[in-house]
Scaffold this active site. Structure first.
Site, PDB file in Angstrom:
ATOM      1  N   GLU A 173       0.831  -1.206   0.000  1.00 12.04           N
ATOM      2  CA  GLU A 173       0.000   0.000   0.000  1.00 12.04           C
ATOM      3  C   GLU A 173       0.860   1.248   0.000  1.00 12.04           C
ATOM      4  O   GLU A 173       2.049   1.215   0.278  1.00 12.04           O
ATOM      5  CB  GLU A 173      -0.934   0.014   1.211  1.00 12.04           C
ATOM      6  CG  GLU A 173      -0.329  -0.480   2.521  1.00 12.04           C
ATOM      7  CD  GLU A 173       0.901   0.250   2.981  1.00 12.04           C
ATOM      8  OE1 GLU A 173       0.880   1.498   2.948  1.00 12.04           O
ATOM      9  OE2 GLU A 173       1.874  -0.384   3.399  1.00 12.04           O
ATOM     10  N   GLU A 316       4.562  -0.701   1.449  1.00 13.46           N
ATOM     11  CA  GLU A 316       4.689  -0.816  -0.013  1.00 13.46           C
ATOM     12  C   GLU A 316       4.597  -2.259  -0.518  1.00 13.46           C
ATOM     13  O   GLU A 316       4.482  -2.487  -1.712  1.00 13.46           O
ATOM     14  CB  GLU A 316       6.015  -0.230  -0.522  1.00 13.46           C
ATOM     15  CG  GLU A 316       6.243   1.225  -0.212  1.00 13.46           C
ATOM     16  CD  GLU A 316       7.570   1.740  -0.753  1.00 13.46           C
ATOM     17  OE1 GLU A 316       8.336   0.941  -1.349  1.00 13.46           O
ATOM     18  OE2 GLU A 316       7.857   2.941  -0.581  1.00 13.46           O
TER      19      GLU A 316
END
Length: 352
Positions: A173, A316
């Protein structure tokens, strides 16, 4: 596939294939159980896919990107604009997850589900629900319908990857302020005190951390999310990224794909998915133990143990990319090791 269709498609693992995998593991040239958790990983993959020799060569990390209205309360050390910048930088190939995923032979899939910017960047999938959530200090983050739409976006993305032959998923994310929303969602779903869940995120000061805790407490008091209704919790104090990742976990279970948790935010999404459909847990693998305190609480609540403990807090999908190496090793050992028959050695027998 709709939300309801996905929920109804999630079944138990293939026990027969898992038993066959165990039989093969016991026949490999090694003491019984000596590969430890690698053996459990392989059995889980066999149960998920129904394949005695699971393949994990086609790996993807899905990165859900969105902004959070609560950032205006000063809960992050980064300006909101960082969400858009990093989302576009994923396509330039030099972020942390870019490097780590390349070395694990995985590709990334970047999805804009709510970045507060008009992103015109080839390679970013546009599934924008809205330009950022509303400020949870002033009311719900989103409507219930928007939460379901975000979940269905995750399900849709996973379905398309399944059609393309992907056989191992990671989750990631990008969204400034999403450790705040994750702390809120996770604390409500688990029932833990906010102070046990909240960390410094991207680098808050101690004063900033105290403010963050107060903001989350107030947001929960204002919105009164229902702990028995995960969608209500996501809608009231969550984010588009968390809801979309929840859909990824549900979609992976529906399409019988193994899927990896990354750090705190994706662990929160996994928690929500499991609260929605408990059988979803069987399809999920933890990657690393994030330095965010809430991540440990979620792992305890889900009775999961991370594969790696590296004090990371990048997000991430970086931890999932690293843990892909462990999955590759587990499958390689299982597929390529010789049997006792090959080695002409008498097979080990369990001690009584």
């Amino acid at each position: 596939m709709t939300f309801e269709e996905a929920i109804n498609s999630i079944k138990e693992l293939n026990i027969e294939t898992m038993q066959k995998a165990q039989k093969r593991l016991d026949n490999l040239t090694k003491p019984l159980g000596s590969l430890g958790r690698l053996e459990e990983i392989v059995k889980q993959l066999a149960g998920i896919t129904g394949e005695l020799f699971p393949c994990v060569k086609n790996k993807k990390i899905v990165i859900m990107c969105a902004d959070n209205g609560v950032v205006e309360e000063g809960v992050s050390s980064c300006p909101k604009s960082v969400t858009s910048s990093v989302t576009q930088n994923f396509l330039k190939g030099f972020t942390g997850v870019n490097v780590l995923s390349r070395h694990s032979r995985a590709d990334i899939v970047v999805v804009d589900v709510g970045v507060d910017d008009d992103i015109d960047c080839p390679g970013v999938i546009n599934r924008k629900i809205r330009k950022g959530t509303w400020n949870i200090m002033k009311g719900p983050a989103m409507t219930r319908n928007e939460a379901i739409k975000a979940i269905e976006t995750g399900i849709e993305i996973v379905g398309k990857l399944k059609e393309k032959g992907v056989n191992l998923l990671g989750t990631g994310e990008m969204g400034v302020g999403n450790t705040t929303t994750s702390s809120a969602v996770a604390s409500v779903l688990i029932g833990n005190d906010i102070g046990e869940m909240v960390g410094k995120g991207a680098g808050l000061t101690q004063k900033g951390l105290i403010n963050k805790i107060e903001i989350i407490k107030n947001a929960i008091d204002i919105n009164k999310p229902n702990p028995s209704d995960p969608i209500d919790v996501l809608a009231k104090v969550g984010g588009f990224d968390i809801a979309a990742l929840t859909g990824c976990f549900l979609g992976a279970a529906a399409y019988r794909l193994p899927v990896m948790i990354d750090g705190f935010i994706s662990a929160t999404a996994a928690l929500a998915a499991i609260k929605i459909k408990p059988e979803c847990r069987n399809y999920i693998l933890p990657s690393h133990g994030s330095a965010e305190p809430g991540n440990k609480k979620i792992m305890e609540a889900l009775d999961m143990s991370p594969m790696l403990l590296l004090e990371m807090r990048l997000g991430e999908g970086s931890g999932a990319a690293l843990a892909f190496h462990i999955i590759d090793a587990a499958v390689a050992a299982y597929n390529e090791m010789g049997t006792f028959g090959d080695a002409k050695i008498e097979q080990y027998k369990p001690l009584e």
